[in-house]
Design a protein around this motif. Structure first.
Motif, PDB file in Angstrom:
ATOM      1  N   PHE A  10       0.849  -1.190   0.000  1.00 17.65           N
ATOM      2  CA  PHE A  10       0.000   0.000   0.000  1.00 17.65           C
ATOM      3  C   PHE A  10       0.882   1.236   0.000  1.00 17.65           C
ATOM      4  O   PHE A  10       1.990   1.225   0.529  1.00 17.65           O
ATOM      5  N   ASN A  11       0.382   2.331  -0.576  1.00 19.29           N
ATOM      6  CA  ASN A  11       1.175   3.555  -0.668  1.00 19.29           C
ATOM      7  C   ASN A  11       1.087   4.434   0.570  1.00 19.29           C
ATOM      8  O   ASN A  11       2.046   5.106   0.915  1.00 19.29           O
ATOM      9  N   ASN A  36       4.906   2.817  10.297  1.00 21.25           N
ATOM     10  CA  ASN A  36       5.170   4.012  11.105  1.00 21.25           C
ATOM     11  C   ASN A  36       6.004   5.031  10.346  1.00 21.25           C
ATOM     12  O   ASN A  36       5.748   6.232  10.433  1.00 21.25           O
ATOM     13  N   LEU A  37       6.978   4.568   9.615  1.00 23.74           N
ATOM     14  CA  LEU A  37       7.833   5.469   8.840  1.00 23.74           C
ATOM     15  C   LEU A  37       7.001   6.277   7.845  1.00 23.74           C
ATOM     16  O   LEU A  37       7.134   7.495   7.739  1.00 23.74           O
ATOM     17  N   PRO A  42       4.678  10.694   4.632  1.00 23.51           N
ATOM     18  CA  PRO A  42       4.000  10.012   3.520  1.00 23.51           C
ATOM     19  C   PRO A  42       4.805   9.964   2.222  1.00 23.51           C
ATOM     20  O   PRO A  42       4.675   9.025   1.454  1.00 23.51           O
ATOM     21  N   LEU A  43       5.632  10.967   1.972  1.00 26.26           N
ATOM     22  CA  LEU A  43       6.421  10.955   0.746  1.00 26.26           C
ATOM     23  C   LEU A  43       7.517   9.886   0.771  1.00 26.26           C
ATOM     24  O   LEU A  43       8.039   9.503  -0.270  1.00 26.26           O
ATOM     25  N   TYR A  48      10.707   4.039  -0.014  1.00 33.25           N
ATOM     26  CA  TYR A  48      10.830   2.734   0.636  1.00 33.25           C
ATOM     27  C   TYR A  48       9.971   1.654   0.001  1.00 33.25           C
ATOM     28  O   TYR A  48       9.971   0.522   0.448  1.00 33.25           O
ATOM     29  N   GLY A  49       9.228   2.000  -1.020  1.00 34.54           N
ATOM     30  CA  GLY A  49       8.443   0.985  -1.721  1.00 34.54           C
ATOM     31  C   GLY A  49       7.089   0.716  -1.108  1.00 34.54           C
ATOM     32  O   GLY A  49       6.480  -0.313  -1.389  1.00 34.54           O
ATOM     33  N   GLY A  50       6.602   1.596  -0.245  1.00 35.73           N
ATOM     34  CA  GLY A  50       5.259   1.442   0.315  1.00 35.73           C
ATOM     35  C   GLY A  50       5.238   0.653   1.603  1.00 35.73           C
ATOM     36  O   GLY A  50       6.267   0.341   2.198  1.00 35.73           O
ATOM     37  N   ILE A  51       4.022   0.345   2.036  1.00 34.83           N
ATOM     38  CA  ILE A  51       3.780  -0.425   3.256  1.00 34.83           C
ATOM     39  C   ILE A  51       3.450  -1.852   2.839  1.00 34.83           C
ATOM     40  O   ILE A  51       2.456  -2.099   2.156  1.00 34.83           O
TER      41      ILE A  51
END
Length: 77
Positions: A10-11, A36-37, A42-43, A48-51
Motif C-alpha cells: 500500500f502507498n 510508522n515510517l 508520507p512521501l 521505501y516501496g510502500g507499506i
C-alpha cells in the motif's frame, strides 16, 4: 520459524485502516512493514516501496480472499 510472505503493498497509511480491523477480527497475525515510517512522512512511501502487508504462509490464501472481497465490496461514499 517460517518467513512471512508479502501479500500486498500500500502507498499510504490510511489505506490499511479497514484491513487492520478485519485481520484483527479474523485472528490473523500480520505485520505492516514501514507503516510508522510512512505515517510520519508520507512521501517516504515512494522511497521505501510502500507499506508491505506480511503474513504467515498458512494465512496467505485467506488474506488474499479478504483483500479481494474488500476490492469488490467496499463502496466509498
Amino acid at each position: 520459524m517460517s518467513e512471512l510472505i508479502t501479500v500486498a503493498t500500500f502507498n499510504f497509511a490510511h489505506e490499511i485502516m479497514v484491513l487492520k480491523s478485519i485481520l484483527d477480527h479474523e485472528g490473523i497475525l500480520y505485520l505492516f512493514q514501514n507503516e510508522n515510517l510512512i505515517a510520519v512522512d508520507p512521501l517516504a512511501s515512494y522511497a521505501y516501496g510502500g507499506i508491505d502487508l506480511k503474513v504467515h504462509p498458512n494465512d496467505v490464501e485467506r488474506v488474499k480472499e479478504i483483500l479481494n472481497n474488500l476490492n469488490t465490496n467496499l463502496e466509498i461514499v
